[in-house]
Design a protein around this motif. Sequence first.
Motif, PDB file in Angstrom:
ATOM      1  N   TYR A 241      -1.593  -3.030   7.766  1.00  0.00           N
ATOM      2  CA  TYR A 241      -0.775  -2.328   6.766  1.00  0.00           C
ATOM      3  C   TYR A 241       0.524  -3.090   6.509  1.00  0.00           C
ATOM      4  N   HIS A 242       1.109  -3.567   7.591  1.00  0.00           N
ATOM      5  CA  HIS A 242       2.368  -4.286   7.478  1.00  0.00           C
ATOM      6  C   HIS A 242       2.204  -5.517   6.566  1.00  0.00           C
ATOM      7  N   ARG A 243       1.095  -6.248   6.733  1.00  0.00           N
ATOM      8  CA  ARG A 243       0.927  -7.488   5.966  1.00  0.00           C
ATOM      9  C   ARG A 243       0.226  -7.294   4.626  1.00  0.00           C
ATOM     10  N   TYR A 244      -0.736  -6.388   4.580  1.00  0.00           N
ATOM     11  CA  TYR A 244      -1.569  -6.291   3.371  1.00  0.00           C
ATOM     12  C   TYR A 244      -1.580  -4.911   2.714  1.00  0.00           C
ATOM     13  N   GLY A 245      -0.984  -3.917   3.349  1.00  0.00           N
ATOM     14  CA  GLY A 245      -0.957  -2.589   2.746  1.00  0.00           C
ATOM     15  C   GLY A 245      -0.019  -2.604   1.543  1.00  0.00           C
ATOM     16  N   LEU A 246      -0.447  -1.932   0.454  1.00  0.00           N
ATOM     17  CA  LEU A 246       0.403  -1.930  -0.753  1.00  0.00           C
ATOM     18  C   LEU A 246       1.459  -0.841  -0.634  1.00  0.00           C
ATOM     19  N   ASP A 247       2.729  -1.241  -0.773  1.00  0.00           N
ATOM     20  CA  ASP A 247       3.835  -0.272  -0.812  1.00  0.00           C
ATOM     21  C   ASP A 247       4.774  -0.687  -1.944  1.00  0.00           C
ATOM     22  N   GLU A 248       5.787   0.114  -2.198  1.00  0.00           N
ATOM     23  CA  GLU A 248       6.755  -0.144  -3.280  1.00  0.00           C
ATOM     24  C   GLU A 248       7.303  -1.557  -3.201  1.00  0.00           C
ATOM     25  N   ASP A 249       7.640  -1.936  -1.973  1.00  0.00           N
ATOM     26  CA  ASP A 249       8.285  -3.217  -1.770  1.00  0.00           C
ATOM     27  C   ASP A 249       7.403  -4.388  -2.228  1.00  0.00           C
ATOM     28  N   LYS A 250       6.161  -4.403  -1.782  1.00  0.00           N
ATOM     29  CA  LYS A 250       5.271  -5.505  -2.159  1.00  0.00           C
ATOM     30  C   LYS A 250       4.954  -5.438  -3.663  1.00  0.00           C
TER      31      LYS A 250
END
Length: 314
Positions: A241-250
Amino acid sequence: MTFPHRHLLGIEALRPDEITTLLDLADQYVTLNRLPDKHADALVGLTQINMFFENSTRTQASFEIAGKRLGADVMNMAMQASSVKKGETLIDTALTLNAMHPDLLVVRHPHSGAVDLLAQKVNCAVLNAGDGRHEHPTQALLDALTIRRAKGRLHRLSVAICGDIAHSRVARSNILLLGKMENRLRLIGPPTLMPAGIAEFGVEVFDDMQEGLKDVDVVMMLRLQKERMDGGFIPSEREYYHRYGLDEDKLRSAKPDAIVMHPGPMNRGVEIDGTLADDINRSVIQDQVEMGVAVRMAAMDLLAQNLRLTRGAA
Ligand code: ASP
């Protein structure tokens, strides 16, 4: 004939103009589906059998609704309770059903190629509702319709497909479809989840989300297909999640009006942030579900037209 196919087994066999024909018809069914009376008669008199050898929520429900709205007699085979459990082969089950004269057979199977094989043994139209990691054509078509309606076109877009590409039939069908329609494709994920030789498909490959999402119009997230993994492909879900999970930031790397997609079922906090998935200003996930019914109505309508023509000529 604008859609000269007996079956819908994959995107691979479709030409760009045939994809457009199907999506144009699906647009009309979107309009119908929003009316209080949702009935049309394209499949009246025909029998549709749904055979799902793998779990499904959206696909099975929408094929059933699609058939019923078009007037077909729809039967859902409860595969868990069927003779398959007693050792009957897929082909024997198919031949047994074939003897009952179905017109449309909708099949999902865990093995790649199983639906193609079955299609060779029956007299009716077969629709692939997902076979192993091979193809899921109606998913790619409903994704295409969602993109076309949100972006006003289905060409010259930059589309990122992110996550477990290696095990995903959704990714495969989408890569084929979006490539045929001349879009730019970027695949993002850990190298362990990237199929070997994928760059030959004319796509760009990234293992960093921020870099891969740069200026894209569409972000398509995928579920980790754990049922198809036979080893440790990722260190942990948290790390993933940290590397590939989609969040607002990415997502900030993408275009400001980029849309967020996910075929479902979604694992919140694994491949996508739950709040982002629910944000109707960015996420079109519920639109995808709505388009799914319309696309399946269009696909069955077109195949039924061919069926009637060939039977008429026989
Ligand atoms: N529902 C899609 C499929 O059947 C995607 C998924 O399961 O992750 O392939």
